[in-house]
Design a protein around this motif. Structure first.
Motif, short mmCIF file in Angstrom:
data_model
loop_
_atom_site.label_atom_id
_atom_site.label_comp_id
_atom_site.label_asym_id
_atom_site.label_seq_id
_atom_site.Cartn_x
_atom_site.Cartn_y
_atom_site.Cartn_z
N HIS A 132 0.84 -1.20 0.00
CA HIS A 132 0.00 0.00 0.00
C HIS A 132 0.88 1.25 0.00
O HIS A 132 0.60 2.22 -0.71
CB HIS A 132 -0.92 0.01 1.22
N ALA A 133 1.94 1.23 0.80
CA ALA A 133 2.85 2.37 0.84
C ALA A 133 3.50 2.58 -0.52
O ALA A 133 3.58 3.71 -1.02
CB ALA A 133 3.91 2.17 1.92
N MET A 134 3.98 1.50 -1.12
CA MET A 134 4.65 1.62 -2.42
C MET A 134 3.69 2.09 -3.51
O MET A 134 4.08 2.88 -4.38
CB MET A 134 5.27 0.28 -2.81
N GLU A 135 2.44 1.68 -3.45
CA GLU A 135 1.47 2.15 -4.44
C GLU A 135 1.30 3.65 -4.34
O GLU A 135 1.28 4.37 -5.36
CB GLU A 135 0.13 1.45 -4.23
N MET A 136 1.18 4.17 -3.11
CA MET A 136 1.05 5.61 -2.94
C MET A 136 2.30 6.34 -3.41
O MET A 136 2.22 7.37 -4.09
CB MET A 136 0.78 5.94 -1.47
N LEU A 137 3.46 5.80 -3.08
CA LEU A 137 4.72 6.46 -3.39
C LEU A 137 5.07 6.42 -4.88
O LEU A 137 5.60 7.38 -5.44
CB LEU A 137 5.85 5.83 -2.58
N LEU A 138 4.79 5.29 -5.52
CA LEU A 138 5.17 5.11 -6.93
C LEU A 138 4.21 5.77 -7.90
O LEU A 138 4.60 6.17 -9.00
CB LEU A 138 5.29 3.62 -7.25
N THR A 139 2.93 5.88 -7.51
CA THR A 139 1.94 6.47 -8.41
C THR A 139 1.68 7.94 -8.12
O THR A 139 1.33 8.70 -9.03
CB THR A 139 0.59 5.72 -8.33
N GLY A 140 1.80 8.33 -6.85
CA GLY A 140 1.43 9.69 -6.47
C GLY A 140 -0.06 9.92 -6.50
O GLY A 140 -0.52 11.07 -6.37
N ASP A 141 -0.84 8.86 -6.65
CA ASP A 141 -2.30 9.01 -6.74
C ASP A 141 -2.91 9.48 -5.42
O ASP A 141 -2.35 9.26 -4.34
CB ASP A 141 -2.95 7.67 -7.13
N ILE A 142 -4.08 10.07 -5.53
CA ILE A 142 -4.82 10.54 -4.36
C ILE A 142 -5.51 9.35 -3.69
O ILE A 142 -6.13 8.51 -4.37
CB ILE A 142 -5.85 11.61 -4.76
N THR A 143 -5.39 9.27 -2.39
CA THR A 143 -6.04 8.23 -1.60
C THR A 143 -7.17 8.87 -0.80
O THR A 143 -6.95 9.86 -0.09
CB THR A 143 -5.03 7.58 -0.62
N SER A 144 -8.37 8.34 -0.93
CA SER A 144 -9.51 8.89 -0.22
C SER A 144 -9.41 8.59 1.27
O SER A 144 -8.65 7.71 1.70
CB SER A 144 -10.81 8.29 -0.75
N ALA A 145 -10.19 9.30 2.07
CA ALA A 145 -10.20 9.07 3.51
C ALA A 145 -10.68 7.66 3.83
O ALA A 145 -10.15 7.00 4.73
CB ALA A 145 -11.08 10.10 4.20
N THR A 146 -11.66 7.19 3.08
CA THR A 146 -12.18 5.83 3.31
C THR A 146 -11.10 4.80 3.05
O THR A 146 -10.90 3.87 3.85
CB THR A 146 -13.39 5.56 2.40
N ARG A 147 -10.35 4.97 1.96
CA ARG A 147 -9.27 4.05 1.65
C ARG A 147 -8.14 4.19 2.67
O ARG A 147 -7.53 3.18 3.07
CB ARG A 147 -8.74 4.33 0.24
N ALA A 148 -7.87 5.41 3.11
CA ALA A 148 -6.83 5.63 4.11
C ALA A 148 -7.16 4.87 5.40
O ALA A 148 -6.26 4.34 6.05
CB ALA A 148 -6.67 7.11 4.39
N ALA A 149 -8.44 4.82 5.76
CA ALA A 149 -8.85 4.06 6.94
C ALA A 149 -8.69 2.56 6.70
O ALA A 149 -8.28 1.82 7.59
CB ALA A 149 -10.29 4.40 7.31
N GLU A 150 -8.98 2.12 5.49
CA GLU A 150 -8.87 0.69 5.17
C GLU A 150 -7.43 0.21 5.27
O GLU A 150 -7.17 -0.92 5.72
CB GLU A 150 -9.40 0.43 3.77
N ILE A 151 -6.47 1.04 4.87
CA ILE A 151 -5.07 0.60 4.86
C ILE A 151 -4.32 0.99 6.14
O ILE A 151 -3.15 0.67 6.28
CB ILE A 151 -4.32 1.14 3.62
N GLY A 152 -4.99 1.67 7.05
CA GLY A 152 -4.38 1.96 8.34
C GLY A 152 -3.65 3.28 8.45
O GLY A 152 -2.97 3.53 9.45
N LEU A 153 -3.78 4.13 7.45
CA LEU A 153 -3.15 5.45 7.53
C LEU A 153 -3.87 6.33 8.54
O LEU A 153 -3.26 7.16 9.23
CB LEU A 153 -3.13 6.12 6.15
N VAL A 154 -5.19 6.17 8.63
CA VAL A 154 -5.99 6.84 9.66
C VAL A 154 -6.83 5.79 10.37
O VAL A 154 -7.06 4.70 9.85
CB VAL A 154 -6.89 7.95 9.08
N ASN A 155 -7.31 6.15 11.55
CA ASN A 155 -8.14 5.20 12.31
C ASN A 155 -9.56 5.13 11.79
O ASN A 155 -10.14 4.05 11.67
CB ASN A 155 -8.16 5.60 13.78
#
Length: 266
Positions: A163-186
């Protein structure tokens, strides 16, 4: 609490310190001034016995847009092409992120709007994060030829590698819902209940023994990079010392006696 133009400080009666990024015109960028303010604020919060929990929030449509690229570009005018200035800013930024982790008080990010690059790093560095469901996150450095290497440090310690590499390699926007799913936010919650949700969580944590919270936060980060056996040895020694503390005696007695504990924070 003292307040600057770009960082507001408000401490309530329950010991919750709200630090609010307030450089709206620059989308709350981590300018040299903002980094200095944040570093000092977390150092002060850690030393202030009146502070039990820190909430990091922001005014305006952006939580934090990362480094101030205009400020950094101006640094290129130096004889070394900006190398010394860039090193200074990266050192200041790393100091702030480590200051959040090393702060003995739990730190909760309350995220509205966008958190990009070092702004995403700021969220990932906090112990907990609650986001508005309209918030978004990205590490977009690859779009401008600048890999988000320092945001990578915090990001890779909070979400799974792929998940980290996908964000870093693509630079794509991650929604808040997805951020919660991958553990970036609670949690991702509706905008109109974001502050109430964050403050409810902060008050719940603030009601605990600050000694216990500081002990646990320090141990959590210390054991993560240890081997399994070393982590258990370390955590066991922490548990022994914790058991000898006054608040542990009080908390256990209160549980047995079916009453509320009276913390001494010691």
């Amino acid at each position: 609490m003292t307040t600057s133009d770009i960082l507001q400080r408000d401490l309530d009666a329950s010991g919750i310190l709200r630090l609010t990024l307030n450089d709206v015109g620059r989308r709350n960028a981590l300018s040299e001034a903002m980094l200095a303010e944040l570093g000092a604020a977390f150092d002060a919060a850690g030393a202030d016995q009146a502070v039990r929990v820190v909430v990091l929030a922001a005014n305006g449509p952006a939580f934090c847009a990362g480094h101030d690229l205009k400020e950094m570009t101006a640094g290129r005018s130096a004889d070394d092409g900006g190398k010394a200035y860039f090193a200074k800013i990266m050192s200041m930024c790393a100091g702030v992120m480590q200051g959040i982790v090393n702060c003995p008080k739990p730190v909760i990010a309350e995220v509205t709007g966008v958190a990009t690059a070092a702004g995403c790093q700021l969220v990932a560095s906090c112990d907990l994060a609650i986001a508005s469901d309209s918030a978004s996150f990205s590490t977009p450095g690859v779009h401008i030829g600048l890999f988000c290497s320092t945001p990578m440090v915090a990001l890779s310690r909070n979400v799974a590698n792929k998940h980290a590499m996908e964000m870093l390699l693509t630079g794509d926007i991650t929604s808040a819902t997805r951020a919660a799913e991958i553990g970036l936010v609670n949690h991702a919650v509706a905008s109109d209940v974001l502050q109430d949700t964050t403050m409810e969580l902060a008050r719940k944590i603030a009601s605990k023994s600050s000694m216990t919270l500081a002990t646990g936060k320090r141990a959590f980060y210390a054991q993560r990079d240890m081997s399994l056996s070393d982590a258990y040895d370390y955590a066991s020694s922490v548990m022994v010392e914790n058991m000898l503390a006054q608040d542990a005696r009080e908390g256990i007695s209160a549980f047995i006696e079916k009453r509320s504990p009276h913390w001494q924070d010691a």
